[in-house]
Design a protein around this motif. Structure first.
Motif, short mmCIF file in Angstrom:
data_model
loop_
_atom_site.label_atom_id
_atom_site.label_comp_id
_atom_site.label_asym_id
_atom_site.label_seq_id
_atom_site.Cartn_x
_atom_site.Cartn_y
_atom_site.Cartn_z
N LYS A 32 48.18 37.52 -29.15
CA LYS A 32 49.03 38.56 -28.58
C LYS A 32 49.79 39.37 -29.63
N ASP A 33 50.23 38.73 -30.72
CA ASP A 33 51.00 39.43 -31.72
C ASP A 33 50.98 38.65 -33.03
N ALA A 34 51.20 39.35 -34.12
CA ALA A 34 51.32 38.74 -35.45
C ALA A 34 52.45 39.45 -36.16
N ILE A 35 53.53 38.73 -36.43
CA ILE A 35 54.74 39.32 -36.96
C ILE A 35 55.13 38.63 -38.26
N LYS A 36 55.38 39.44 -39.28
CA LYS A 36 55.91 38.91 -40.53
C LYS A 36 57.38 38.60 -40.29
N LEU A 49 53.93 34.29 -41.35
CA LEU A 49 53.36 35.09 -40.27
C LEU A 49 53.46 34.27 -38.99
N ARG A 50 54.08 34.85 -37.98
CA ARG A 50 54.22 34.21 -36.66
C ARG A 50 53.21 34.85 -35.73
N VAL A 51 52.23 34.07 -35.29
CA VAL A 51 51.18 34.55 -34.41
C VAL A 51 51.39 33.97 -33.02
N GLU A 69 51.00 29.27 -23.42
CA GLU A 69 51.40 30.28 -24.39
C GLU A 69 52.14 29.57 -25.51
N GLY A 70 52.05 30.16 -26.70
CA GLY A 70 52.72 29.53 -27.83
C GLY A 70 52.65 30.37 -29.08
N GLU A 71 52.94 29.71 -30.19
CA GLU A 71 52.94 30.41 -31.47
C GLU A 71 52.50 29.48 -32.59
N LEU A 72 51.93 30.11 -33.60
CA LEU A 72 51.56 29.45 -34.86
C LEU A 72 52.41 30.05 -35.95
N ILE A 73 52.73 29.26 -36.96
CA ILE A 73 53.40 29.79 -38.14
C ILE A 73 52.48 29.53 -39.33
N TYR A 74 52.12 30.64 -40.02
CA TYR A 74 51.29 30.57 -41.22
C TYR A 74 52.18 30.68 -42.44
N LEU A 75 51.91 29.88 -43.45
CA LEU A 75 52.59 29.99 -44.73
C LEU A 75 51.54 30.38 -45.76
N GLU A 76 51.79 31.46 -46.44
CA GLU A 76 50.84 31.99 -47.43
C GLU A 76 51.62 32.77 -48.46
#
Length: 134
Positions: A32-36, A49-51, A69-76
């Motif tokens: 649905k969304d990808a937000i820095k 990045l919060r997806v 529904e939910g979210e992932l947090i990417y660390l890069e």
């Protein structure tokens, strides 16, 4: 791209009137969304990045559904986060490799949760479970 967090933000299940006859189960994942955003890690904060996503199992014809529904947090690295966030803003799509990683992670978590929820809602499992053939 390491996924450092995974959270459900909404869980919904409905079972409608049980009818005799064939049933079709469709599973779908939508990013649905990808937000820095910034994440505090100790005394420092890091760009992540919060997806957000939606996973849905639909039992047709009109037998029920499970929605997660939910979210992932990417660390890069910060430059990689910037690049992915810009790609999302442009096309509303993650780059191919990142999308594959995110969707595989979502499917792994959501299919397990959906199996548990389907049992509680008295619906068939949303994916075919292993069985011994005759």
């Amino acid at each position: 791209m390491p996924i450092i967090a995974f959270n459900f933000t909404r869980i919904n299940a409905e079972r409608h009137e049980q009818k005799a006859g064939p049933m079709n189960i469709k599973n779908n994942v939508v990013l649905k969304d990808a937000i820095k955003t910034k994440l505090a890690l100790g005394a420092q904060s890091q760009d992540v990045l919060r997806v957000t996503f939606e996973f849905m199992s639909s039992y047709e014809p009109h037998r029920g559904h499970i929605t997660l529904e939910g979210e992932l947090i990417y660390l890069e690295k910060p430059e990689k986060i910037d690049s992915i966030a810009k790609a999302w803003q442009k096309d509303k799509k993650l780059p191919k490799d990142e999308a594959r990683i995110a969707i595989n992670h979502i499917l792994g978590k959501c299919n397990v949760e959906a199996i548990i929820i389907s049992r509680e809602a008295n619906l068939p499992a949303p994916i075919e479970l292993p069985s011994i053939a005759k």
